[in-house]
Scaffold this active site. Structure first.
Site, PDB file in Angstrom:
ATOM      1  N   VAL A 156       0.837  -1.206   0.000  1.00  0.00           N
ATOM      2  CA  VAL A 156       0.000   0.000   0.000  1.00  0.00           C
ATOM      3  C   VAL A 156       0.870   1.253   0.000  1.00  0.00           C
ATOM      4  CG1 VAL A 156      -1.763   1.301   1.247  1.00  0.00           C
ATOM      5  CG2 VAL A 156      -1.923  -1.187   1.111  1.00  0.00           C
ATOM      6  N   ASP A 157       1.888   1.288   0.851  1.00  0.00           N
ATOM      7  CA  ASP A 157       2.798   2.435   0.848  1.00  0.00           C
ATOM      8  C   ASP A 157       3.411   2.635  -0.532  1.00  0.00           C
ATOM      9  OD1 ASP A 157       2.636   3.521   3.393  1.00  0.00           O
ATOM     10  OD2 ASP A 157       4.145   2.178   4.226  1.00  0.00           O
TER      11      ASP A 157
END
Length: 378
Positions: free
Chosen positions: A173-174
């Site tokens: 996600v990052d």
């Protein structure tokens, strides 16, 4: 990625002020820096916290920090102090892009929010990476990769069918948030050519995590069934999963009937392709367990790497399951320039290949002591 070439890069002349820390923002700005942008990474006096996220370390700096901060100049600055705020304003006077991942409201408290800055710097593109954005039910709350994976359904579809919901084994996600931030910046730079104006880019972990729910979200929209974990098996395609061989696992990704026929041919098992239970993808999905058993029996006498190579050359998507060290040492990894080496530095190269203006390694990750000597706003 070419190393230390005299190449201006596709983003040469683009000045980026990087106030971001940890991963999403720094990954975004490293993409820009690899392609020639002049990125100044500004850290608080104690440095980006990921400098201490080790071992392992390169000198006094954790590998985590080293992995996403090359090709940047460095400076330390205390933005909570008037002197730091004034110096930032001077740096922004000729900047094209500001990237930050402060909790929404922090820069506003210091008089450095977008609504204030756009009055002084109307052409500035201000990109904020945050957990949830500034408003809404979760607005202003801090965001973290694993929490976003949990909240946005990614964990619920990751793991074995009879096991627990599992975090993806890398900060997906990052990293996709960093990618989307870089895309947003390039879009805004392109639009600014027409309008002459900057704009605010609101990139959140929450949105980016939801954007990864393919094909699970469309499957739910059009079936009404809540997606479940299926291990390495694909919910829509069979065979599309890891299977055992004599030497270890192999992943088969057979997406159509032609590939399935080629698989049977390579395995010297023509009856497999003629079996009515496996005639089409829908049939193979209905009979997934029987197909897995038949394939496992056929694969038991093969070496994973040798078979994967044969299948791939015959037009069947397949791969032996490699460890990280094996993947980094693969001859094709070297051929593609995906491992960078300069002195003690080693890193993963840029996957973005441009013919005339390739990414380059021009500068190693900034040293905190040198930054402290340069900064004068703390």
């Amino acid at each position: 990625m070419a190393a230390t070439l005299p190449n201006a890069g596709a983003l040469a002349g683009c000045k980026v002020i990087d106030l971001s820390r940890v991963l999403g923002g720094p990954y975004c700005t490293q993409i820009l820096a690899d392609h020639g942008a002049d990125v100044l990474k500004i850290e608080p006096p104690g440095g980006d916290e990921t400098r201490g996220w080790g071992p392992p370390f390169l000198g006094a700096t954790a590998s985590y920090f080293v992995g996403v901060n090359r090709n940047k100049e460095g400076m330390t600055l205390d933005l909570s102090q008037p002197a730091g705020q004034e110096l930032l304003r001077r740096l922004l006077a000729d900047a094209d892009v500001l990237v930050e991942n402060f909790k929404p409201g922090t820069l506003e408290k210091w008089g450095l929010g977008y609504e204030t800055l756009k009055q002084e710097f109307p052409a500035l593109i201000h990109c904020r990476v945050s957990g949830f954005g500034a408003d809404g039910p979760l607005g202003g709350l801090p965001g973290y990769d694993a929490c976003a994976q949990a909240m946005c359904g990614l964990m619920s579809v990751n793991g074995e069918a009879d096991g627990e919901a599992t975090r993806v084994g890398l900060p997906v996600v990052d990293m996709v948030t960093g990618l989307n931030a870089a895309v947003a910046i390039l879009l805004a730079l392109n639009e600014r050519v027409r309008s002459g104006l900057g704009q605010f880019l609101d990139i959140t972990l929450y949105d980016c995590a939801l954007s990864l729910l393919h094909p699970h979200a469309p499957n739910y929209f059009y079936s009404g069934k809540v997606p479940a974990r299926s291990g390495n098996a694909h919910p829509n395609i069979a065979p599309y999963e890891t299977l055992p061989t004599a030497s270890g696992p192999i992943f088969l990704a057979v997406g159509n009937n032609r590939q399935f026929a080629l698989l049977a041919q390579t395995l010297e098992a023509p009856a497999l392709a003629e079996d009515p239970r496996y005639a089409a993808n829908a049939d193979r999905l209905r009979n997934r367990q029987a197909l897995r058993a038949d394939l496992s029996a056929l694969l038991a006498g093969f070496d994973a790497a040798e078979l994967a190579d044969r299948l791939l050359r015959n037009g069947v998507p397949a791969a032996a399951v490699l460890t990280v060290d094996q993947a980094l040492a693969h001859p094709h990894t070297r051929h593609r320039g995906m491992v960078l080496e300069q002195g003690d530095y080693r890193g993963v190269g840029s996957p973005i290949k441009l013919s005339r203006t390739p990414a380059t390694l021009r500068r190693l990750p900034p040293d905190l002591e040198a930054e402290g000597a340069r900064g004068d706003g703390s």
